[in-house]
Design an enzyme around this catalytic site. Structure first.
Site, PDB file in Angstrom:
ATOM      1  N   GLU A   1     -85.533 -46.928  58.154  1.00  0.00           N
ATOM      2  CA  GLU A   1     -84.631 -47.689  57.289  1.00  0.00           C
ATOM      3  C   GLU A   1     -83.432 -48.186  58.100  1.00  0.00           C
ATOM      4  O   GLU A   1     -82.785 -47.382  58.793  1.00  0.00           O
ATOM      5  CB  GLU A   1     -84.152 -46.800  56.142  1.00  0.00           C
ATOM      6  CG  GLU A   1     -84.244 -47.534  54.822  1.00  0.00           C
ATOM      7  CD  GLU A   1     -83.496 -46.786  53.744  1.00  0.00           C
ATOM      8  OE1 GLU A   1     -82.728 -47.415  53.013  1.00  0.00           O
ATOM      9  OE2 GLU A   1     -83.679 -45.555  53.685  1.00  0.00           O
TER      10      GLU A   1
ATOM     11  N   GLY B   1     -90.447 -65.937  64.319  1.00  0.00           N
ATOM     12  CA  GLY B   1     -89.235 -65.869  63.500  1.00  0.00           C
ATOM     13  C   GLY B   1     -88.566 -67.216  63.302  1.00  0.00           C
ATOM     14  O   GLY B   1     -89.202 -68.211  62.942  1.00  0.00           O
ATOM     15  N   TYR B   2     -87.274 -67.257  63.573  1.00  0.00           N
ATOM     16  CA  TYR B   2     -86.466 -68.462  63.365  1.00  0.00           C
ATOM     17  C   TYR B   2     -86.539 -69.430  64.555  1.00  0.00           C
ATOM     18  O   TYR B   2     -85.797 -70.421  64.585  1.00  0.00           O
ATOM     19  CB  TYR B   2     -85.000 -68.071  63.128  1.00  0.00           C
ATOM     20  CG  TYR B   2     -84.742 -67.233  61.893  1.00  0.00           C
ATOM     21  CD1 TYR B   2     -84.444 -67.835  60.663  1.00  0.00           C
ATOM     22  CD2 TYR B   2     -84.771 -65.838  61.940  1.00  0.00           C
ATOM     23  CE1 TYR B   2     -84.182 -67.067  59.530  1.00  0.00           C
ATOM     24  CE2 TYR B   2     -84.517 -65.065  60.815  1.00  0.00           C
ATOM     25  CZ  TYR B   2     -84.225 -65.683  59.620  1.00  0.00           C
ATOM     26  OH  TYR B   2     -83.967 -64.921  58.493  1.00  0.00           O
ATOM     27  N   ASP B   3     -87.389 -69.155  65.545  1.00  0.00           N
ATOM     28  CA  ASP B   3     -87.435 -69.980  66.761  1.00  0.00           C
ATOM     29  C   ASP B   3     -87.540 -71.492  66.496  1.00  0.00           C
ATOM     30  O   ASP B   3     -86.886 -72.274  67.193  1.00  0.00           O
ATOM     31  CB  ASP B   3     -88.602 -69.546  67.670  1.00  0.00           C
ATOM     32  CG  ASP B   3     -88.257 -68.323  68.514  1.00  0.00           C
ATOM     33  OD1 ASP B   3     -87.074 -67.943  68.561  1.00  0.00           O
ATOM     34  OD2 ASP B   3     -89.176 -67.755  69.116  1.00  0.00           O
TER      35      ASP B   3
ATOM     36  N   ASP C   1     -82.470 -54.519  67.854  1.00  0.00           N
ATOM     37  CA  ASP C   1     -82.107 -55.076  66.552  1.00  0.00           C
ATOM     38  C   ASP C   1     -81.459 -56.422  66.827  1.00  0.00           C
ATOM     39  O   ASP C   1     -80.564 -56.539  67.664  1.00  0.00           O
ATOM     40  CB  ASP C   1     -81.158 -54.165  65.771  1.00  0.00           C
ATOM     41  CG  ASP C   1     -81.195 -54.534  64.296  1.00  0.00           C
ATOM     42  OD1 ASP C   1     -82.258 -54.348  63.661  1.00  0.00           O
ATOM     43  OD2 ASP C   1     -80.187 -55.051  63.772  1.00  0.00           O
TER      44      ASP C   1
ATOM     45  N   SER D   1     -90.728 -51.155  67.890  1.00  0.00           N
ATOM     46  CA  SER D   1     -90.694 -52.365  67.063  1.00  0.00           C
ATOM     47  C   SER D   1     -92.066 -52.636  66.480  1.00  0.00           C
ATOM     48  O   SER D   1     -93.084 -52.405  67.132  1.00  0.00           O
ATOM     49  CB  SER D   1     -90.275 -53.567  67.915  1.00  0.00           C
ATOM     50  OG  SER D   1     -90.317 -54.746  67.148  1.00  0.00           O
TER      51      SER D   1
ATOM     52  N   LYS E   1     -87.740 -69.311  77.613  1.00  0.00           N
ATOM     53  CA  LYS E   1     -86.887 -68.770  76.543  1.00  0.00           C
ATOM     54  C   LYS E   1     -86.026 -67.613  77.073  1.00  0.00           C
ATOM     55  O   LYS E   1     -84.847 -67.517  76.757  1.00  0.00           O
ATOM     56  CB  LYS E   1     -87.749 -68.313  75.354  1.00  0.00           C
ATOM     57  CG  LYS E   1     -86.932 -67.673  74.238  1.00  0.00           C
ATOM     58  CD  LYS E   1     -87.758 -67.204  73.046  1.00  0.00           C
ATOM     59  CE  LYS E   1     -86.900 -66.396  72.084  1.00  0.00           C
ATOM     60  NZ  LYS E   1     -87.620 -65.831  70.950  1.00  0.00           N
TER      61      LYS E   1
HETATM   62  P1  ITT Z   1     -88.421 -54.247  64.106  1.00  0.00           P
HETATM   63  O1  ITT Z   1     -87.195 -53.746  63.375  1.00  0.00           O
HETATM   64  O2  ITT Z   1     -89.646 -53.420  63.835  1.00  0.00           O
HETATM   65  O3  ITT Z   1     -88.167 -54.450  65.584  1.00  0.00           O
HETATM   66  P2  ITT Z   1     -87.909 -56.692  62.641  1.00  0.00           P
HETATM   67  O4  ITT Z   1     -88.598 -58.028  62.616  1.00  0.00           O
HETATM   68  O5  ITT Z   1     -87.618 -56.050  61.304  1.00  0.00           O
HETATM   69  O6  ITT Z   1     -88.799 -55.717  63.542  1.00  0.00           O
HETATM   70  P3  ITT Z   1     -85.075 -56.877  63.097  1.00  0.00           P
HETATM   71  O7  ITT Z   1     -84.757 -55.909  62.012  1.00  0.00           O
HETATM   72  O8  ITT Z   1     -84.314 -56.778  64.387  1.00  0.00           O
HETATM   73  O9  ITT Z   1     -86.606 -56.815  63.501  1.00  0.00           O
HETATM   74  O10 ITT Z   1     -84.922 -58.339  62.495  1.00  0.00           O
HETATM   75  C1  ITT Z   1     -84.791 -59.434  63.318  1.00  0.00           C
HETATM   76  C2  ITT Z   1     -84.983 -60.705  62.526  1.00  0.00           C
HETATM   77  O11 ITT Z   1     -84.478 -61.795  63.297  1.00  0.00           O
HETATM   78  C3  ITT Z   1     -86.455 -61.007  62.256  1.00  0.00           C
HETATM   79  O12 ITT Z   1     -86.599 -61.774  61.087  1.00  0.00           O
HETATM   80  C4  ITT Z   1     -86.847 -61.804  63.487  1.00  0.00           C
HETATM   81  O13 ITT Z   1     -87.950 -62.645  63.275  1.00  0.00           O
HETATM   82  C5  ITT Z   1     -85.548 -62.586  63.776  1.00  0.00           C
HETATM   83  N1  ITT Z   1     -85.409 -62.740  65.221  1.00  0.00           N
HETATM   84  C6  ITT Z   1     -84.944 -61.833  66.134  1.00  0.00           C
HETATM   85  N2  ITT Z   1     -85.045 -62.315  67.376  1.00  0.00           N
HETATM   86  C7  ITT Z   1     -85.590 -63.539  67.262  1.00  0.00           C
HETATM   87  C8  ITT Z   1     -85.971 -64.523  68.198  1.00  0.00           C
HETATM   88  O14 ITT Z   1     -85.865 -64.331  69.499  1.00  0.00           O
HETATM   89  N3  ITT Z   1     -86.490 -65.648  67.722  1.00  0.00           N
HETATM   90  C9  ITT Z   1     -86.634 -65.860  66.418  1.00  0.00           C
HETATM   91  N4  ITT Z   1     -86.329 -64.979  65.453  1.00  0.00           N
HETATM   92  C10 ITT Z   1     -85.816 -63.823  65.887  1.00  0.00           C
END
Ligand code: ITT
Length: 199
Positions: free
Chosen positions: A45, A154-156, A74, A15, A176
């Site tokens: 991708e 992220g969306y936290d 993911d 990641s 969490k």
């Molecule tokens: P990697 O693929 O490199 O792991 P990414 O951020 O692109 O990184 P994803 O494709 O899985 O990862 O996208 C997940 C999205 O959902 C991303 O915008 C995250 O910030 C959000 N997300 C996932 N888990 C979250 C969490 O626990 N809290 C807040 N947002 C989360």
């Protein structure tokens, strides 16, 4: 050379999301596993239609590139009234966390129903192109009207856990994991991981 699985001790976290990586360091800390980061220039991708398909793609690509076992996550946020959006497109919904949050709040403005859930698929792959373990976890909640809290990523700040009344961003990382999609998925993964790493 094919690695001897009996002496496996390294796991690459597949990641580039620092928020996720931090949570995995916390989740893995009591296991005798050497946790490594993925190569910085590696881009995978995400062409899958489901979280599990994308987790498989990332885990296989990173295991193949590093020659080590790898663990991919993911994950994403699915909003009921938006028919599951942003879902697997959560990372591509806009170009920064702040813009993704603003877009989601804007799109939800007309609606009363704020129900949503987070999903997390975790996949472990070997450098021999095998999927060794895969699990999925979910967390139900509500999208708040405005961001609350300063923790997490992220969306936290806009995801309030159902029956808890706090957003993920109002919780410490330790707290969490007891509710989150990632914490639940990891709890399902852990017995298999311990077997795989003989610990
Ligand atoms: P990697 O693929 O490199 O792991 P990414 O951020 O692109 O990184 P994803 O494709 O899985 O990862 O996208 C997940 C999205 O959902 C991303 O915008 C995250 O910030 C959000 N997300 C996932 N888990 C979250 C969490 O626990 N809290 C807040 N947002 C989360």
């Amino acid at each position: 050379m094919i690695k001897d699985k009996t002496i496996q001790s390294c796991l690459v976290i597949a990641s580039s999301n620092l928020g996720k990586v931090k949570e995995y360091h916390r989740l893995l800390f009591d296991l005798p596993i050497t946790v490594l980061g993925q190569p910085k220039d590696l881009q995978v991708e995400e062409t899958g239609k489901t979280f599990i398909e994308n987790a498989r793609l990332k885990a296989l690509a990173v295991a193949n590139a590093t020659g080590e076992f790898s663990m991919a996550d993911d994950s994403g946020l699915s909003v009921d009234i938006l028919e599951g959006a942003p879902g697997v497109h959560s990372a591509r919904y806009a170009s920064s966390d702040e813009e993704r949050i603003n877009r989601l709040l804007r799109e939800m403005e007309p609606f009363h129903d704020r129900s949503a859930h987070f999903s997390c698929a975790i996949c472990i792959a070997s450098p021999q192109d095998e999927i060794l373990l895969e699990v999925e976890g979910k967390c139900e909640g509500l999208i708040t009207k405005k961001p609350k809290g300063n923790n997490g990523f992220g969306y936290d700040p806009i995801f309030e856990v159902l029956n808890v009344g706090l957003t993920f961003a109002e919780m410490e990382i330790e707290h969490k994991k007891d509710f989150s999609h990632r914490g639940k998925a990891f709890a399902l993964l852990k017995p298999g991981l311990k077997k795989l790493f003989k610990c």
